[in-house]
Design an enzyme around this catalytic site. Structure first.
Site, PDB file in Angstrom:
ATOM      1  N   THR A  25       0.955  -1.157  -0.111  1.00 51.71           N
ATOM      2  CA  THR A  25       0.212   0.102   0.045  1.00 51.71           C
ATOM      3  C   THR A  25       0.993   1.223  -0.140  1.00 51.71           C
ATOM      4  O   THR A  25       2.103   0.977   0.172  1.00 51.71           O
ATOM      5  CB  THR A  25      -0.887   0.124   1.193  1.00 51.71           C
ATOM      6  OG1 THR A  25      -0.188   0.110   2.358  1.00 51.71           O
ATOM      7  CG2 THR A  25      -1.716  -1.212   1.391  1.00 51.71           C
ATOM      8  N   GLU A  67      -5.620  -3.442  -1.757  1.00 54.46           N
ATOM      9  CA  GLU A  67      -5.970  -4.675  -0.981  1.00 54.46           C
ATOM     10  C   GLU A  67      -7.137  -5.394  -1.950  1.00 54.46           C
ATOM     11  O   GLU A  67      -7.541  -6.622  -1.652  1.00 54.46           O
ATOM     12  CB  GLU A  67      -6.702  -4.166   0.148  1.00 54.46           C
ATOM     13  CG  GLU A  67      -5.766  -3.860   1.299  1.00 54.46           C
ATOM     14  CD  GLU A  67      -5.425  -2.243   1.422  1.00 54.46           C
ATOM     15  OE1 GLU A  67      -5.019  -1.893   2.452  1.00 54.46           O
ATOM     16  OE2 GLU A  67      -5.582  -1.662   0.226  1.00 54.46           O
ATOM     17  N   LYS A 119     -15.416  17.379   9.742  1.00 50.77           N
ATOM     18  CA  LYS A 119     -16.427  17.340  10.935  1.00 50.77           C
ATOM     19  C   LYS A 119     -16.481  18.939  11.507  1.00 50.77           C
ATOM     20  O   LYS A 119     -15.540  19.288  12.313  1.00 50.77           O
ATOM     21  CB  LYS A 119     -15.892  16.418  11.810  1.00 50.77           C
ATOM     22  CG  LYS A 119     -15.533  15.070  11.385  1.00 50.77           C
ATOM     23  CD  LYS A 119     -14.850  14.008  12.299  1.00 50.77           C
ATOM     24  CE  LYS A 119     -14.731  12.548  11.698  1.00 50.77           C
ATOM     25  NZ  LYS A 119     -13.669  12.710  10.879  1.00 50.77           N
ATOM     26  N   TRP A 156     -20.930  16.385   8.817  1.00 53.11           N
ATOM     27  CA  TRP A 156     -19.932  16.229   8.061  1.00 53.11           C
ATOM     28  C   TRP A 156     -20.042  16.882   6.787  1.00 53.11           C
ATOM     29  O   TRP A 156     -21.213  17.284   6.339  1.00 53.11           O
ATOM     30  CB  TRP A 156     -19.915  14.652   7.600  1.00 53.11           C
ATOM     31  CG  TRP A 156     -19.538  13.777   8.591  1.00 53.11           C
ATOM     32  CD1 TRP A 156     -19.142  13.951  10.094  1.00 53.11           C
ATOM     33  CD2 TRP A 156     -19.433  12.221   8.627  1.00 53.11           C
ATOM     34  NE1 TRP A 156     -18.870  12.855  10.762  1.00 53.11           N
ATOM     35  CE2 TRP A 156     -18.806  11.848   9.795  1.00 53.11           C
ATOM     36  CE3 TRP A 156     -19.551  11.530   7.760  1.00 53.11           C
ATOM     37  CZ2 TRP A 156     -18.729  10.648  10.234  1.00 53.11           C
ATOM     38  CZ3 TRP A 156     -19.262  10.037   7.861  1.00 53.11           C
ATOM     39  CH2 TRP A 156     -18.882   9.684   9.071  1.00 53.11           C
TER      40      TRP A 156
END
Length: 544
Positions: free
Chosen positions: A189, A335, A439, A444
Protein backbone atom coordinates in the site's frame (compact mmCIF):
# COMPACT_ATOMS: atom_id res chain seq x y z
CA UNK A 1 -23.95 -35.69 -6.21
CA UNK A 2 -20.43 -34.67 -7.21
CA UNK A 3 -19.41 -32.52 -10.13
CA UNK A 4 -17.99 -34.27 -13.17
CA UNK A 5 -15.86 -31.29 -14.17
CA UNK A 6 -12.11 -31.54 -14.58
CA UNK A 7 -10.16 -30.02 -11.68
CA UNK A 8 -7.90 -27.45 -13.31
CA UNK A 9 -5.96 -24.99 -11.21
CA UNK A 10 -6.01 -21.35 -12.27
CA UNK A 11 -2.38 -20.43 -12.89
CA UNK A 12 -0.60 -17.48 -14.48
CA UNK A 13 1.34 -19.91 -16.69
CA UNK A 14 -2.00 -20.73 -18.35
CA UNK A 15 -2.55 -17.04 -19.20
CA UNK A 16 0.94 -16.91 -20.71
CA UNK A 17 0.47 -20.10 -22.71
CA UNK A 18 -2.93 -19.01 -24.00
CA UNK A 19 -1.62 -15.63 -25.16
CA UNK A 20 1.44 -17.15 -26.80
CA UNK A 21 -0.51 -19.81 -28.73
CA UNK A 22 -3.93 -18.31 -29.45
CA UNK A 23 -2.84 -14.70 -29.80
CA UNK A 24 0.72 -15.25 -30.97
CA UNK A 25 0.74 -12.22 -33.28
CA UNK A 26 -0.64 -9.71 -30.77
CA UNK A 27 2.15 -7.41 -29.74
CA UNK A 28 3.73 -5.26 -27.06
CA UNK A 29 4.87 -1.83 -28.22
CA UNK A 30 7.15 0.17 -25.90
CA UNK A 31 7.72 3.92 -26.26
CA UNK A 32 11.05 5.60 -26.75
CA UNK A 33 12.15 9.25 -26.55
CA UNK A 34 9.66 11.70 -27.98
CA UNK A 35 6.91 9.09 -28.11
CA UNK A 36 8.45 7.04 -30.93
CA UNK A 37 8.21 3.25 -30.96
CA UNK A 38 11.29 1.89 -29.26
CA UNK A 39 10.59 -1.85 -29.16
CA UNK A 40 7.91 -4.13 -30.58
CA UNK A 41 7.58 -7.83 -29.84
CA UNK A 42 4.86 -10.44 -30.39
CA UNK A 43 3.17 -12.37 -27.61
CA UNK A 44 4.82 -15.54 -28.90
CA UNK A 45 8.26 -13.96 -28.54
CA UNK A 46 7.28 -12.52 -25.14
CA UNK A 47 6.56 -16.06 -23.97
CA UNK A 48 9.95 -17.25 -25.22
CA UNK A 49 11.64 -14.35 -23.42
CA UNK A 50 9.72 -15.20 -20.25
CA UNK A 51 11.07 -18.74 -20.48
CA UNK A 52 14.60 -17.38 -20.99
CA UNK A 53 14.20 -15.16 -17.93
CA UNK A 54 12.85 -18.02 -15.83
CA UNK A 55 15.84 -20.18 -16.79
CA UNK A 56 18.23 -17.35 -15.94
CA UNK A 57 16.57 -16.69 -12.59
CA UNK A 58 16.61 -20.38 -11.74
CA UNK A 59 20.36 -20.47 -12.50
CA UNK A 60 20.84 -17.57 -10.09
CA UNK A 61 19.10 -19.55 -7.36
CA UNK A 62 15.50 -18.28 -7.44
CA UNK A 63 13.29 -20.92 -5.87
CA UNK A 64 9.59 -21.47 -5.32
CA UNK A 65 8.08 -18.73 -3.15
CA UNK A 66 11.09 -16.40 -3.44
CA UNK A 67 10.23 -12.74 -4.05
CA UNK A 68 11.77 -11.16 -7.14
CA UNK A 69 11.50 -7.38 -7.06
CA UNK A 70 11.25 -5.07 -10.05
CA UNK A 71 12.28 -1.41 -10.08
CA UNK A 72 10.97 -0.62 -13.54
CA UNK A 73 8.75 1.46 -15.80
CA UNK A 74 6.01 -0.01 -18.01
CA UNK A 75 7.93 -1.79 -20.75
CA UNK A 76 8.34 -5.09 -22.54
CA UNK A 77 10.87 -6.53 -20.09
CA UNK A 78 8.64 -5.71 -17.13
CA UNK A 79 5.83 -7.71 -18.74
CA UNK A 80 8.26 -10.60 -19.28
CA UNK A 81 9.01 -10.54 -15.54
CA UNK A 82 5.26 -10.35 -14.78
CA UNK A 83 4.87 -13.76 -16.38
CA UNK A 84 8.20 -15.50 -15.81
CA UNK A 85 8.47 -14.96 -12.07
CA UNK A 86 5.05 -16.23 -10.94
CA UNK A 87 4.85 -18.94 -13.61
CA UNK A 88 8.10 -20.47 -12.33
CA UNK A 89 6.71 -20.49 -8.78
CA UNK A 90 8.38 -17.34 -7.43
CA UNK A 91 6.63 -14.10 -6.45
CA UNK A 92 6.92 -10.93 -8.55
CA UNK A 93 7.17 -7.80 -6.41
CA UNK A 94 6.94 -4.48 -8.30
CA UNK A 95 8.51 -1.76 -6.16
CA UNK A 96 6.86 1.65 -6.31
CA UNK A 97 9.67 3.82 -7.66
CA UNK A 98 7.92 7.00 -6.49
CA UNK A 99 7.99 6.18 -2.79
CA UNK A 100 10.47 7.93 -0.49
CA UNK A 101 13.77 6.11 -0.01
CA UNK A 102 12.99 5.24 3.62
CA UNK A 103 9.74 3.51 2.62
CA UNK A 104 11.35 1.69 -0.31
CA UNK A 105 14.08 0.33 1.93
CA UNK A 106 11.52 -0.77 4.51
CA UNK A 107 9.37 -2.49 1.87
CA UNK A 108 12.23 -4.34 0.14
CA UNK A 109 13.60 -5.54 3.49
CA UNK A 110 10.15 -6.45 4.84
CA UNK A 111 9.40 -8.49 1.70
CA UNK A 112 12.81 -10.19 1.82
CA UNK A 113 13.74 -9.22 -1.73
CA UNK A 114 16.99 -10.99 -2.68
CA UNK A 115 16.68 -10.41 -6.44
CA UNK A 116 15.90 -7.09 -8.13
CA UNK A 117 15.44 -6.24 -11.81
CA UNK A 118 16.19 -2.55 -12.45
CA UNK A 119 15.65 -0.40 -15.55
CA UNK A 120 18.87 1.34 -16.62
CA UNK A 121 17.21 4.78 -16.43
CA UNK A 122 16.38 4.13 -12.77
CA UNK A 123 19.88 3.06 -11.71
CA UNK A 124 20.68 6.56 -10.32
CA UNK A 125 17.60 6.31 -8.09
CA UNK A 126 18.35 2.73 -7.10
CA UNK A 127 22.04 3.19 -6.25
CA UNK A 128 21.50 5.05 -2.94
CA UNK A 129 19.07 2.35 -1.80
CA UNK A 130 21.32 -0.61 -2.55
CA UNK A 131 23.70 -0.39 0.46
CA UNK A 132 20.66 -0.57 2.76
CA UNK A 133 19.10 -3.63 1.07
CA UNK A 134 20.93 -6.27 3.04
CA UNK A 135 18.93 -9.19 1.64
CA UNK A 136 19.67 -8.38 -2.02
CA UNK A 137 22.05 -10.89 -3.61
CA UNK A 138 21.50 -10.27 -7.33
CA UNK A 139 20.76 -7.08 -9.28
CA UNK A 140 19.73 -7.43 -12.94
CA UNK A 141 19.93 -4.28 -15.06
CA UNK A 142 17.64 -3.87 -18.07
CA UNK A 143 19.38 -1.69 -20.66
CA UNK A 144 22.76 0.05 -20.96
CA UNK A 145 24.21 1.16 -17.62
CA UNK A 146 27.48 1.53 -15.72
CA UNK A 147 27.51 -1.89 -14.10
CA UNK A 148 30.86 -1.17 -12.43
CA UNK A 149 29.31 1.59 -10.31
CA UNK A 150 26.51 -0.74 -9.32
CA UNK A 151 28.95 -3.48 -8.35
CA UNK A 152 30.86 -1.00 -6.21
CA UNK A 153 27.68 -0.01 -4.35
CA UNK A 154 26.30 -3.52 -4.17
CA UNK A 155 28.37 -4.59 -1.16
CA UNK A 156 28.68 -8.21 -2.27
CA UNK A 157 25.60 -8.51 -4.46
CA UNK A 158 26.19 -9.74 -8.00
CA UNK A 159 25.24 -7.43 -10.88
CA UNK A 160 24.03 -8.79 -14.23
CA UNK A 161 22.98 -7.49 -17.62
CA UNK A 162 19.37 -8.47 -18.42
CA UNK A 163 19.87 -9.13 -22.13
CA UNK A 164 23.10 -11.06 -21.55
CA UNK A 165 21.27 -13.36 -19.13
CA UNK A 166 18.49 -13.99 -21.68
CA UNK A 167 20.93 -14.53 -24.55
CA UNK A 168 22.51 -17.38 -22.64
CA UNK A 169 19.26 -19.10 -21.62
CA UNK A 170 16.93 -21.60 -23.31
CA UNK A 171 13.64 -20.30 -24.71
CA UNK A 172 11.54 -23.11 -23.23
CA UNK A 173 10.81 -23.81 -19.58
CA UNK A 174 9.11 -26.68 -17.80
CA UNK A 175 6.57 -24.55 -15.92
CA UNK A 176 5.56 -26.26 -12.65
CA UNK A 177 1.99 -27.27 -11.81
CA UNK A 178 1.48 -24.91 -8.92
CA UNK A 179 -1.38 -24.85 -6.46
CA UNK A 180 -3.64 -21.96 -7.52
CA UNK A 181 -3.66 -20.70 -3.93
CA UNK A 182 0.11 -20.19 -3.88
CA UNK A 183 1.57 -16.68 -3.94
CA UNK A 184 2.08 -15.14 -7.38
CA UNK A 185 2.67 -11.43 -6.79
CA UNK A 186 2.80 -8.83 -4.07
CA UNK A 187 2.31 -5.07 -3.83
CA UNK A 188 2.49 -2.70 -0.89
CA UNK A 189 0.00 0.00 0.00
CA UNK A 190 1.06 3.63 -0.43
CA UNK A 191 1.61 4.12 3.31
CA UNK A 192 -0.50 7.27 3.63
CA UNK A 193 -1.85 6.12 7.01
CA UNK A 194 1.30 4.54 8.46
CA UNK A 195 3.81 1.98 7.29
CA UNK A 196 3.10 0.47 3.84
CA UNK A 197 1.44 -2.92 4.18
CA UNK A 198 2.10 -5.93 1.95
CA UNK A 199 -0.72 -7.59 -0.02
CA UNK A 200 0.07 -10.99 -1.55
CA UNK A 201 -1.99 -12.10 -4.55
CA UNK A 202 -2.50 -15.76 -5.43
CA UNK A 203 -2.52 -17.31 -8.91
CA UNK A 204 -6.24 -17.85 -8.44
CA UNK A 205 -6.96 -14.25 -7.46
CA UNK A 206 -4.92 -12.81 -10.34
CA UNK A 207 -6.56 -15.15 -12.86
CA UNK A 208 -10.11 -14.43 -11.71
CA UNK A 209 -9.45 -10.69 -11.46
CA UNK A 210 -8.01 -10.64 -14.98
CA UNK A 211 -11.02 -12.49 -16.40
CA UNK A 212 -13.52 -10.09 -14.86
CA UNK A 213 -11.42 -7.09 -15.93
CA UNK A 214 -12.14 -8.13 -19.54
CA UNK A 215 -15.93 -8.19 -19.13
CA UNK A 216 -18.16 -5.79 -21.12
CA UNK A 217 -19.00 -3.79 -18.00
CA UNK A 218 -15.28 -3.37 -17.22
CA UNK A 219 -12.41 -2.83 -19.70
CA UNK A 220 -14.30 -4.78 -22.40
CA UNK A 221 -11.08 -5.89 -24.11
CA UNK A 222 -10.89 -7.94 -27.28
CA UNK A 223 -8.21 -8.89 -29.80
CA UNK A 224 -9.31 -5.87 -31.85
CA UNK A 225 -7.97 -3.54 -29.14
CA UNK A 226 -4.63 -2.08 -28.25
CA UNK A 227 -4.57 -1.14 -24.56
CA UNK A 228 -2.42 1.79 -23.44
CA UNK A 229 -1.23 0.97 -19.91
CA UNK A 230 -0.29 4.34 -18.44
CA UNK A 231 -1.13 3.13 -14.95
CA UNK A 232 2.27 2.01 -13.61
CA UNK A 233 2.96 -1.70 -13.37
CA UNK A 234 4.00 -1.02 -9.76
CA UNK A 235 0.46 0.23 -9.02
CA UNK A 236 -1.46 -2.94 -8.18
CA UNK A 237 -0.07 -4.91 -11.15
CA UNK A 238 -1.19 -2.24 -13.65
CA UNK A 239 -4.76 -3.17 -12.75
CA UNK A 240 -4.12 -6.63 -14.35
CA UNK A 241 -3.99 -5.13 -17.86
CA UNK A 242 -0.98 -7.22 -19.02
CA UNK A 243 -2.72 -10.42 -17.92
CA UNK A 244 -6.09 -9.34 -19.35
CA UNK A 245 -4.40 -8.51 -22.65
CA UNK A 246 -2.88 -12.01 -22.93
CA UNK A 247 -6.28 -13.54 -22.16
CA UNK A 248 -8.09 -11.59 -24.87
CA UNK A 249 -5.39 -10.96 -27.46
CA UNK A 250 -5.54 -7.18 -27.05
CA UNK A 251 -2.13 -5.70 -27.86
CA UNK A 252 -0.30 -3.57 -25.29
CA UNK A 253 1.13 -0.07 -25.65
CA UNK A 254 3.60 0.76 -22.87
CA UNK A 255 4.94 4.31 -22.37
CA UNK A 256 8.08 3.40 -20.39
CA UNK A 257 9.36 6.57 -18.67
CA UNK A 258 7.86 8.97 -21.21
CA UNK A 259 4.77 10.01 -19.26
CA UNK A 260 4.71 13.77 -19.80
CA UNK A 261 1.77 14.92 -21.90
CA UNK A 262 3.73 15.77 -25.07
CA UNK A 263 5.59 12.44 -25.54
CA UNK A 264 2.53 10.52 -24.37
CA UNK A 265 0.40 12.24 -27.02
CA UNK A 266 3.05 11.50 -29.65
CA UNK A 267 3.12 7.84 -28.60
CA UNK A 268 -0.67 7.63 -28.86
CA UNK A 269 -0.51 9.03 -32.39
CA UNK A 270 2.24 6.55 -33.28
CA UNK A 271 0.98 3.36 -31.60
CA UNK A 272 -2.78 4.00 -32.19
CA UNK A 273 -4.20 2.47 -28.97
CA UNK A 274 -7.97 2.10 -28.75
CA UNK A 275 -8.24 2.08 -24.95
CA UNK A 276 -6.20 3.38 -22.06
CA UNK A 277 -5.90 3.22 -18.29
CA UNK A 278 -4.29 5.71 -15.93
CA UNK A 279 -4.80 8.05 -13.00
CA UNK A 280 -6.86 11.24 -13.48
CA UNK A 281 -3.80 13.51 -13.33
CA UNK A 282 -2.38 11.87 -16.46
CA UNK A 283 -5.63 12.27 -18.37
CA UNK A 284 -6.03 15.85 -17.13
CA UNK A 285 -2.54 16.77 -18.36
CA UNK A 286 -3.16 15.07 -21.72
CA UNK A 287 -6.44 16.95 -22.12
CA UNK A 288 -4.78 20.31 -21.43
CA UNK A 289 -1.99 19.46 -23.89
CA UNK A 290 -4.54 18.62 -26.58
CA UNK A 291 -6.38 21.90 -25.98
CA UNK A 292 -3.15 23.90 -26.22
CA UNK A 293 -1.94 21.96 -29.27
CA UNK A 294 -4.86 21.48 -31.70
CA UNK A 295 -2.78 19.21 -33.95
CA UNK A 296 -2.69 16.54 -31.21
CA UNK A 297 -4.04 13.26 -32.61
CA UNK A 298 -6.03 11.23 -30.06
CA UNK A 299 -8.41 9.87 -32.70
CA UNK A 300 -7.53 6.19 -32.17
CA UNK A 301 -8.78 6.25 -28.56
CA UNK A 302 -12.39 5.23 -27.93
CA UNK A 303 -12.28 4.78 -24.15
CA UNK A 304 -9.95 5.68 -21.31
CA UNK A 305 -10.31 4.52 -17.73
CA UNK A 306 -9.35 6.56 -14.67
CA UNK A 307 -8.79 5.14 -11.21
CA UNK A 308 -7.06 6.03 -7.96
CA UNK A 309 -8.98 9.28 -7.46
CA UNK A 310 -12.32 10.79 -8.40
CA UNK A 311 -12.75 12.18 -11.91
CA UNK A 312 -14.27 15.67 -12.28
CA UNK A 313 -17.45 15.63 -14.37
CA UNK A 314 -16.00 18.50 -16.40
CA UNK A 315 -13.16 16.25 -17.57
CA UNK A 316 -15.61 13.52 -18.55
CA UNK A 317 -17.57 16.02 -20.65
CA UNK A 318 -14.48 17.57 -22.22
CA UNK A 319 -13.16 14.22 -23.47
CA UNK A 320 -16.58 13.22 -24.78
CA UNK A 321 -17.53 16.48 -26.50
CA UNK A 322 -14.14 17.61 -27.82
CA UNK A 323 -12.49 14.29 -28.66
CA UNK A 324 -15.24 11.68 -28.80
CA UNK A 325 -13.53 9.66 -26.07
CA UNK A 326 -15.48 8.04 -23.22
CA UNK A 327 -13.74 8.65 -19.90
CA UNK A 328 -14.75 5.82 -17.59
CA UNK A 329 -14.10 5.47 -13.87
CA UNK A 330 -13.11 2.54 -11.69
CA UNK A 331 -12.77 2.16 -7.94
CA UNK A 332 -10.40 -0.12 -6.10
CA UNK A 333 -7.45 -0.46 -3.73
CA UNK A 334 -4.20 -2.38 -3.45
CA UNK A 335 -6.16 -4.67 -1.11
CA UNK A 336 -8.78 -5.39 -3.82
CA UNK A 337 -6.34 -6.26 -6.64
CA UNK A 338 -7.67 -3.47 -7.39
CA UNK A 339 -10.94 -3.78 -9.34
CA UNK A 340 -13.94 -3.29 -7.06
CA UNK A 341 -16.42 -1.35 -9.19
CA UNK A 342 -16.58 0.10 -12.69
CA UNK A 343 -18.58 2.98 -14.12
CA UNK A 344 -19.88 2.99 -17.69
CA UNK A 345 -22.32 5.76 -18.63
CA UNK A 346 -25.44 5.12 -20.67
CA UNK A 347 -26.88 1.74 -21.51
CA UNK A 348 -30.48 0.50 -21.60
CA UNK A 349 -30.95 0.79 -17.83
CA UNK A 350 -29.46 4.26 -17.32
CA UNK A 351 -31.65 6.98 -15.87
CA UNK A 352 -31.83 10.64 -16.77
CA UNK A 353 -29.89 12.71 -14.26
CA UNK A 354 -27.99 9.74 -12.81
CA UNK A 355 -24.73 11.15 -11.40
CA UNK A 356 -21.26 10.01 -12.39
CA UNK A 357 -20.45 7.40 -9.77
CA UNK A 358 -17.77 4.80 -9.11
CA UNK A 359 -20.04 2.37 -10.95
CA UNK A 360 -21.39 -1.05 -10.16
CA UNK A 361 -19.55 -3.70 -8.21
CA UNK A 362 -17.88 -6.42 -10.24
CA UNK A 363 -19.65 -9.79 -9.96
CA UNK A 364 -17.16 -11.37 -7.54
CA UNK A 365 -16.97 -8.48 -5.08
CA UNK A 366 -19.47 -8.43 -2.22
CA UNK A 367 -20.09 -5.05 -0.62
CA UNK A 368 -21.91 -3.57 2.35
CA UNK A 369 -22.29 -0.17 4.00
CA UNK A 370 -21.74 0.07 7.74
CA UNK A 371 -22.85 3.00 9.89
CA UNK A 372 -21.05 4.55 12.85
CA UNK A 373 -23.00 2.23 15.16
CA UNK A 374 -21.71 -0.87 13.35
CA UNK A 375 -25.07 -1.66 11.76
CA UNK A 376 -25.41 -2.48 8.07
CA UNK A 377 -27.14 0.25 6.06
CA UNK A 378 -29.57 -0.10 3.14
CA UNK A 379 -28.74 0.42 -0.53
CA UNK A 380 -31.20 3.27 -0.96
CA UNK A 381 -29.01 6.08 -2.27
CA UNK A 382 -29.55 7.99 0.98
CA UNK A 383 -27.79 6.20 3.83
CA UNK A 384 -24.09 7.09 4.13
CA UNK A 385 -21.59 4.78 5.77
CA UNK A 386 -18.22 3.10 5.43
CA UNK A 387 -17.80 0.73 2.49
CA UNK A 388 -16.70 -2.81 3.36
CA UNK A 389 -15.92 -5.52 0.79
CA UNK A 390 -14.87 -9.14 0.48
CA UNK A 391 -14.30 -11.54 -2.38
CA UNK A 392 -11.84 -13.92 -4.10
CA UNK A 393 -9.37 -11.11 -4.90
CA UNK A 394 -9.85 -9.06 -1.73
CA UNK A 395 -7.13 -9.54 0.87
CA UNK A 396 -8.00 -11.02 4.26
CA UNK A 397 -4.71 -10.08 5.96
CA UNK A 398 -1.37 -8.37 5.38
CA UNK A 399 1.98 -9.98 4.64
CA UNK A 400 4.13 -10.78 7.63
CA UNK A 401 1.82 -9.16 10.16
CA UNK A 402 -0.59 -10.64 12.66
CA UNK A 403 -1.87 -7.24 13.75
CA UNK A 404 -5.33 -5.95 12.92
CA UNK A 405 -3.82 -2.68 11.62
CA UNK A 406 -6.19 -0.48 13.55
CA UNK A 407 -9.24 -2.55 12.73
CA UNK A 408 -8.64 -2.95 8.97
CA UNK A 409 -10.91 -6.01 8.96
CA UNK A 410 -14.37 -6.55 10.37
CA UNK A 411 -15.52 -10.15 10.69
CA UNK A 412 -13.95 -11.16 7.38
CA UNK A 413 -14.78 -7.92 5.60
CA UNK A 414 -12.14 -5.41 4.50
CA UNK A 415 -12.79 -1.95 5.89
CA UNK A 416 -11.95 0.27 2.93
CA UNK A 417 -11.93 3.59 4.77
CA UNK A 418 -14.13 5.01 2.00
CA UNK A 419 -17.38 6.73 2.90
CA UNK A 420 -20.38 6.89 0.60
CA UNK A 421 -23.73 5.49 -0.35
CA UNK A 422 -24.98 2.75 -2.67
CA UNK A 423 -27.83 3.49 -5.03
CA UNK A 424 -30.73 1.07 -5.27
CA UNK A 425 -29.48 -0.08 -8.68
CA UNK A 426 -26.15 -1.15 -7.18
CA UNK A 427 -24.02 1.86 -8.09
CA UNK A 428 -21.36 3.00 -5.65
CA UNK A 429 -21.26 6.74 -4.95
CA UNK A 430 -18.28 7.60 -2.75
CA UNK A 431 -18.33 10.92 -0.95
CA UNK A 432 -15.00 10.89 0.88
CA UNK A 433 -12.34 8.99 2.78
CA UNK A 434 -13.04 8.52 6.49
CA UNK A 435 -9.80 10.33 7.31
CA UNK A 436 -10.67 13.23 4.97
CA UNK A 437 -14.27 13.91 6.00
CA UNK A 438 -14.48 17.41 7.49
CA UNK A 439 -16.30 17.39 10.83
CA UNK A 440 -17.73 20.87 11.29
CA UNK A 441 -20.11 21.73 14.12
CA UNK A 442 -21.14 18.11 14.52
CA UNK A 443 -21.95 17.73 10.80
CA UNK A 444 -19.95 16.12 8.00
CA UNK A 445 -18.73 17.98 4.93
CA UNK A 446 -17.50 15.97 1.94
CA UNK A 447 -14.14 17.28 0.76
CA UNK A 448 -14.59 15.30 -2.46
CA UNK A 449 -17.89 17.05 -3.28
CA UNK A 450 -16.31 20.47 -2.79
CA UNK A 451 -13.36 19.48 -5.00
CA UNK A 452 -15.64 18.23 -7.77
CA UNK A 453 -17.70 21.43 -7.75
CA UNK A 454 -14.59 23.61 -7.84
CA UNK A 455 -13.21 21.59 -10.75
CA UNK A 456 -16.28 22.66 -12.74
CA UNK A 457 -15.09 26.27 -12.77
CA UNK A 458 -13.32 26.99 -16.08
CA UNK A 459 -10.49 28.86 -14.34
CA UNK A 460 -9.66 25.98 -11.97
CA UNK A 461 -7.05 23.45 -13.08
CA UNK A 462 -7.43 21.37 -9.92
CA UNK A 463 -8.61 21.73 -6.35
CA UNK A 464 -7.95 19.99 -3.06
CA UNK A 465 -9.98 20.55 0.12
CA UNK A 466 -8.92 19.60 3.65
CA UNK A 467 -10.29 20.19 7.11
CA UNK A 468 -8.32 22.59 9.32
CA UNK A 469 -8.82 23.37 13.03
CA UNK A 470 -11.39 26.02 13.91
CA UNK A 471 -12.03 27.37 17.40
CA UNK A 472 -15.79 27.69 16.87
CA UNK A 473 -16.73 24.71 14.70
CA UNK A 474 -13.96 22.22 15.41
CA UNK A 475 -13.01 22.01 11.74
CA UNK A 476 -13.67 24.09 8.65
CA UNK A 477 -12.77 23.41 5.00
CA UNK A 478 -9.65 24.94 3.46
CA UNK A 479 -9.80 25.02 -0.35
CA UNK A 480 -6.43 24.82 -2.09
CA UNK A 481 -6.76 25.78 -5.74
CA UNK A 482 -4.52 25.73 -8.82
CA UNK A 483 -5.61 28.24 -11.44
CA UNK A 484 -5.07 28.35 -15.18
CA UNK A 485 -4.51 31.48 -17.26
CA UNK A 486 -7.89 33.04 -16.41
CA UNK A 487 -7.74 35.29 -13.31
CA UNK A 488 -10.25 34.60 -10.55
CA UNK A 489 -10.30 35.41 -6.84
CA UNK A 490 -11.54 33.58 -3.75
CA UNK A 491 -14.72 35.65 -3.51
CA UNK A 492 -15.79 34.64 -7.02
CA UNK A 493 -15.03 30.97 -6.33
CA UNK A 494 -16.97 31.17 -3.06
CA UNK A 495 -19.99 32.56 -4.93
CA UNK A 496 -19.59 29.83 -7.55
CA UNK A 497 -19.70 27.16 -4.82
CA UNK A 498 -22.59 28.78 -2.97
CA UNK A 499 -24.76 28.52 -6.08
CA UNK A 500 -24.08 24.79 -6.29
CA UNK A 501 -24.39 23.64 -2.68
CA UNK A 502 -27.70 23.09 -0.92
CA UNK A 503 -26.09 23.78 2.45
CA UNK A 504 -24.39 27.19 2.36
CA UNK A 505 -22.55 26.52 5.62
CA UNK A 506 -20.45 23.93 3.79
CA UNK A 507 -18.79 26.61 1.63
CA UNK A 508 -15.15 27.21 2.67
CA UNK A 509 -14.11 30.56 4.09
CA UNK A 510 -10.41 29.61 3.97
CA UNK A 511 -8.64 29.66 0.57
CA UNK A 512 -5.10 29.08 -0.64
CA UNK A 513 -3.86 29.46 -4.22
CA UNK A 514 -1.01 27.09 -5.14
CA UNK A 515 1.15 26.49 -8.20
CA UNK A 516 0.55 22.75 -7.81
CA UNK A 517 -1.12 20.30 -5.44
CA UNK A 518 1.30 17.96 -3.64
CA UNK A 519 0.78 14.32 -4.53
CA UNK A 520 1.69 11.01 -2.98
CA UNK A 521 3.38 8.06 -4.71
CA UNK A 522 0.13 6.87 -6.30
CA UNK A 523 -0.71 10.26 -7.81
CA UNK A 524 -3.41 11.16 -5.29
CA UNK A 525 -3.62 14.51 -3.51
CA UNK A 526 -1.32 14.41 -0.48
CA UNK A 527 -3.76 15.92 2.00
CA UNK A 528 -1.51 15.02 4.89
CA UNK A 529 1.20 17.25 3.39
CA UNK A 530 -1.27 20.14 2.96
CA UNK A 531 -2.43 19.81 6.58
CA UNK A 532 1.21 19.79 7.69
CA UNK A 533 1.93 22.94 5.67
CA UNK A 534 -1.08 24.65 7.24
CA UNK A 535 -0.02 23.55 10.71
CA UNK A 536 3.44 25.03 10.12
CA UNK A 537 2.05 28.26 8.62
CA UNK A 538 3.68 27.37 5.31
CA UNK A 539 0.53 28.19 3.33
CA UNK A 540 -0.73 31.64 2.40
CA UNK A 541 -4.38 31.47 3.49
CA UNK A 542 -7.04 34.01 2.51
CA UNK A 543 -10.19 34.33 4.62
CA UNK A 544 -13.32 35.31 2.68
Amino acid sequence: MRSTMHTTHLRIRRILEHGARVHANSRIVTAGPGGARHEEVSYAETARNAARLANALRALGVGEGDPVATFMWNNQQHVEAYFAVPAMGAVVHPLNIRLPAEQLIHIACHAGDAYVIVDHSLVPSFLPLLPHLEAVRHVIVNGPADLAALREAAAGAEVHDYQALLDGAADTYDWPDLDERSAAAMCYTSGTTGRPKGVVYSHRSVYLHSVEACLPDAFALSREDMALAVVPQFHVLAWSLPYAAFLTGASLALPDRFLAAAPLAAFIAEARPTKGAGVPTIWGALLRHAEENPETDLSSLREIVAGGAAVPASMVRAYAHRHGIALLQAWGMTETSPLGSFYRPGGPHSRAGTPVTQGRFTPSVEARLVGADGQELPWDGQAVGELQVRGPWVTASYHGDDETHGGAFDDGWLRTGDVGRILDDGQLDLTDRLKDVIKSGGEWISSLALENHLAEHPAVVEACVVGVPDDTWGERPLACVVLGAEPVDAALLKTFLTERLEQRWQVPEYWSFLSSIPRNSTGKHDKQEIRERHRNAALTVITV
